[in-house]
Design a protein around this motif. Structure first.
Motif, PDB file in Angstrom:
ATOM      1  N   VAL A  31      47.553 -49.670 -24.599  1.00 24.65           N
ATOM      2  CA  VAL A  31      46.147 -49.474 -24.962  1.00 24.65           C
ATOM      3  C   VAL A  31      45.477 -48.505 -23.989  1.00 24.65           C
ATOM      4  O   VAL A  31      44.742 -47.597 -24.394  1.00 24.65           O
ATOM      5  N   LEU A  32      45.726 -48.685 -22.704  1.00 18.27           N
ATOM      6  CA  LEU A  32      45.122 -47.814 -21.690  1.00 18.27           C
ATOM      7  C   LEU A  32      45.563 -46.368 -21.852  1.00 18.27           C
ATOM      8  O   LEU A  32      44.733 -45.447 -21.804  1.00 18.27           O
ATOM      9  N   THR A  33      46.851 -46.148 -22.032  1.00 12.24           N
ATOM     10  CA  THR A  33      47.340 -44.780 -22.122  1.00 12.24           C
ATOM     11  C   THR A  33      46.863 -44.098 -23.405  1.00 12.24           C
ATOM     12  O   THR A  33      46.545 -42.903 -23.395  1.00 12.24           O
ATOM     13  N   ASP A  34      46.763 -44.859 -24.506  1.00 13.21           N
ATOM     14  CA  ASP A  34      46.227 -44.280 -25.745  1.00 13.21           C
ATOM     15  C   ASP A  34      44.758 -43.910 -25.568  1.00 13.21           C
ATOM     16  O   ASP A  34      44.303 -42.865 -26.052  1.00 13.21           O
ATOM     17  N   MET A  35      44.019 -44.769 -24.879  1.00 15.75           N
ATOM     18  CA  MET A  35      42.605 -44.489 -24.663  1.00 15.75           C
ATOM     19  C   MET A  35      42.408 -43.287 -23.751  1.00 15.75           C
ATOM     20  O   MET A  35      41.479 -42.490 -23.942  1.00 15.75           O
ATOM     21  N   ILE A  36      43.289 -43.133 -22.771  1.00 13.32           N
ATOM     22  CA  ILE A  36      43.197 -41.983 -21.871  1.00 13.32           C
ATOM     23  C   ILE A  36      43.373 -40.684 -22.640  1.00 13.32           C
ATOM     24  O   ILE A  36      42.687 -39.686 -22.382  1.00 13.32           O
ATOM     25  N   VAL A  37      44.284 -40.677 -23.603  1.00 16.06           N
ATOM     26  CA  VAL A  37      44.456 -39.490 -24.443  1.00 16.06           C
ATOM     27  C   VAL A  37      43.138 -39.139 -25.121  1.00 16.06           C
ATOM     28  O   VAL A  37      42.727 -37.972 -25.167  1.00 16.06           O
ATOM     29  N   GLU A  38      42.459 -40.140 -25.631  1.00 13.61           N
ATOM     30  CA  GLU A  38      41.185 -39.905 -26.314  1.00 13.61           C
ATOM     31  C   GLU A  38      40.100 -39.457 -25.339  1.00 13.61           C
ATOM     32  O   GLU A  38      39.343 -38.523 -25.605  1.00 13.61           O
ATOM     33  N   LEU A  39      40.025 -40.117 -24.190  1.00 18.95           N
ATOM     34  CA  LEU A  39      39.025 -39.736 -23.193  1.00 18.95           C
ATOM     35  C   LEU A  39      39.211 -38.294 -22.729  1.00 18.95           C
ATOM     36  O   LEU A  39      38.239 -37.579 -22.490  1.00 18.95           O
ATOM     37  N   ASN A  40      40.460 -37.875 -22.597  1.00 20.85           N
ATOM     38  CA  ASN A  40      40.724 -36.529 -22.105  1.00 20.85           C
ATOM     39  C   ASN A  40      40.361 -35.447 -23.113  1.00 20.85           C
ATOM     40  O   ASN A  40      40.365 -34.261 -22.776  1.00 20.85           O
ATOM     41  N   GLN A  41      40.018 -35.865 -24.335  1.00 22.05           N
ATOM     42  CA  GLN A  41      39.526 -34.917 -25.329  1.00 22.05           C
ATOM     43  C   GLN A  41      38.005 -34.786 -25.299  1.00 22.05           C
ATOM     44  O   GLN A  41      37.442 -33.894 -25.927  1.00 22.05           O
ATOM     45  N   ARG A  42      37.360 -35.672 -24.579  1.00 22.63           N
ATOM     46  CA  ARG A  42      35.894 -35.695 -24.602  1.00 22.63           C
ATOM     47  C   ARG A  42      35.297 -34.487 -23.910  1.00 22.63           C
ATOM     48  O   ARG A  42      34.295 -33.925 -24.361  1.00 22.63           O
ATOM     49  N   TYR A  43      35.872 -34.083 -22.793  1.00 21.92           N
ATOM     50  CA  TYR A  43      35.361 -32.963 -22.024  1.00 21.92           C
ATOM     51  C   TYR A  43      36.482 -31.972 -21.727  1.00 21.92           C
ATOM     52  O   TYR A  43      37.652 -32.351 -21.682  1.00 21.92           O
ATOM     53  N   THR A  44      36.101 -30.732 -21.453  1.00 20.68           N
ATOM     54  CA  THR A  44      37.048 -29.769 -20.912  1.00 20.68           C
ATOM     55  C   THR A  44      36.891 -29.756 -19.395  1.00 20.68           C
ATOM     56  O   THR A  44      35.825 -30.054 -18.862  1.00 20.68           O
ATOM     57  N   GLY A  45      37.970 -29.445 -18.702  1.00 23.39           N
ATOM     58  CA  GLY A  45      37.896 -29.314 -17.249  1.00 23.39           C
ATOM     59  C   GLY A  45      37.982 -30.611 -16.484  1.00 23.39           C
ATOM     60  O   GLY A  45      37.819 -30.629 -15.262  1.00 23.39           O
ATOM     61  N   VAL A  46      38.238 -31.718 -17.197  1.00 24.57           N
ATOM     62  CA  VAL A  46      38.305 -33.024 -16.545  1.00 24.57           C
ATOM     63  C   VAL A  46      39.339 -33.876 -17.266  1.00 24.57           C
ATOM     64  O   VAL A  46      39.458 -33.806 -18.483  1.00 24.57           O
ATOM     65  N   LYS A  47      40.097 -34.666 -16.507  1.00 23.16           N
ATOM     66  CA  LYS A  47      41.069 -35.544 -17.151  1.00 23.16           C
ATOM     67  C   LYS A  47      41.401 -36.724 -16.253  1.00 23.16           C
ATOM     68  O   LYS A  47      41.214 -36.687 -15.033  1.00 23.16           O
ATOM     69  N   VAL A  48      41.884 -37.792 -16.899  1.00 16.82           N
ATOM     70  CA  VAL A  48      42.430 -38.955 -16.207  1.00 16.82           C
ATOM     71  C   VAL A  48      43.941 -38.908 -16.346  1.00 16.82           C
ATOM     72  O   VAL A  48      44.452 -38.609 -17.432  1.00 16.82           O
ATOM     73  N   VAL A  49      44.650 -39.195 -15.273  1.00 14.21           N
ATOM     74  CA  VAL A  49      46.111 -39.264 -15.307  1.00 14.21           C
ATOM     75  C   VAL A  49      46.531 -40.665 -14.879  1.00 14.21           C
ATOM     76  O   VAL A  49      46.115 -41.153 -13.815  1.00 14.21           O
ATOM     77  N   PHE A  50      47.312 -41.326 -15.723  1.00 10.60           N
ATOM     78  CA  PHE A  50      47.853 -42.649 -15.391  1.00 10.60           C
ATOM     79  C   PHE A  50      49.157 -42.449 -14.625  1.00 10.60           C
ATOM     80  O   PHE A  50      50.098 -41.841 -15.123  1.00 10.60           O
ATOM     81  N   VAL A  51      49.194 -42.939 -13.401  1.00  8.65           N
ATOM     82  CA  VAL A  51      50.378 -42.797 -12.550  1.00  8.65           C
ATOM     83  C   VAL A  51      51.014 -44.183 -12.397  1.00  8.65           C
ATOM     84  O   VAL A  51      50.458 -45.063 -11.737  1.00  8.65           O
TER      85      VAL A  51
END
Length: 273
Positions: A40-60
């Protein structure tokens, strides 16, 4: 709401509940994140990373121990987390710290719903090692990391000391952080939104965001106090976290609106539509 043409289907209603219960934790049990929660977290991160350009979350999916070697700082030692989130920005983007805070706190609230704890760390971590583990481009940098995992049932000695001495969970009153229209004239929704936003975590619990309510009662501007003050954790991250709490609350109350940015005035405002 829509941002940049991407229709968000994020779990704002669920997050409203998470705002009330989430607490920062620094000591975790040695247990991997359950697969369903991770998915669920990793799928949501994919969606969040589409919200803005120039910013992203990476799950490590790796213990952040190396990232914190020699960098304890005022947070206290962080131990046992099986994974962490890295907030990465393109330094050329406008309001990139706010965007990072927004999407990072979305991950934190979602993690809370899965029984996971977390801790924002924006100043005292090894940025070189973090960049190596995350794998960033030349024009990017890691501005914050968020360890996540299952917290120990009981607070560690360090956590107890920080809670007692540093007032890390003590919140300023709404009166102390609001400006503009007199509070007795606020529409009901404004009071609920400011209260939710006031629960936003901030670096060192400095609570540096003030909420300026417009005279029409339909605009809430998030103002950074002492914006020129030099800090090792940019206050824009605090504002981004408060923006996420604001949007969660407006969605909960079915208040339509949009964010407006003014770089010259260093202003971010929610305008009811």
């Amino acid at each position: 709401m829509k941002q940049g043409g991407v229709k968000m289907v994020l779990r704002f209603e669920k997050w409203f509940k998470a705002i009330q219960i989430r607490r920062s934790r620094r000591t975790y049990v040695t247990k991997q994140i359950e697969s369903d929660s991770k998915e669920v977290l990793t799928d949501m991160i994919v969606e969040l990373n589409q919200r803005y350009t120039g910013v992203k979350v990476v799950f490590v999916e790796k213990a952040p121990d190396a990232v914190f070697v020699g960098a304890v700082g005022p947070y206290g030692k962080i131990t046992g987390a099986p994974a962490y989130l890295a907030l990465v920005i393109d330094t050329d983007e406008n309001f990139n710290y706010e965007k990072a805070g927004f999407i990072g706190q979305a991950c934190v609230l979602e993690a809370t719903l899965h029984g996971l704890s977390s801790c924002w760390v924006g100043g005292y971590f090894n940025k070189v090692i973090a960049a190596e583990e995350v794998g960033i481009n030349e024009n990017e940098r890691v501005v914050a990391v968020i360890p996540i995992g299952y917290a120990r049932k009981n607070l560690s000695l360090t956590e107890k000391m920080m809670n007692q001495v540093g007032d890390y969970h003590k919140r300023k009153s709404v009166e102390d952080i609001s400006e503009g229209l007199a509070q007795e004239q606020w529409p009901d929704w404004v009071g609920s939104v400011v209260k939710s936003a006031s629960l936003s975590p901030s670096a060192y619990n400095r609570q540096s965001i003030h909420f300026v309510v417009g005279e029409d009662g339909e605009t809430i501007t998030l103002r950074i106090t002492n914006p020129s003050e030099e800090t090792n954790v940019p206050k824009g991250i605090d504002r981004g976290i408060a923006m996420l709490h604001t949007e969660v609350a407006t969605n909960h109350l079915n208040i339509p609106g949009a964010w407006h940015y003014d770089k010259e005035a260093n202003v971010v405002a929610f305008q009811k539509s």
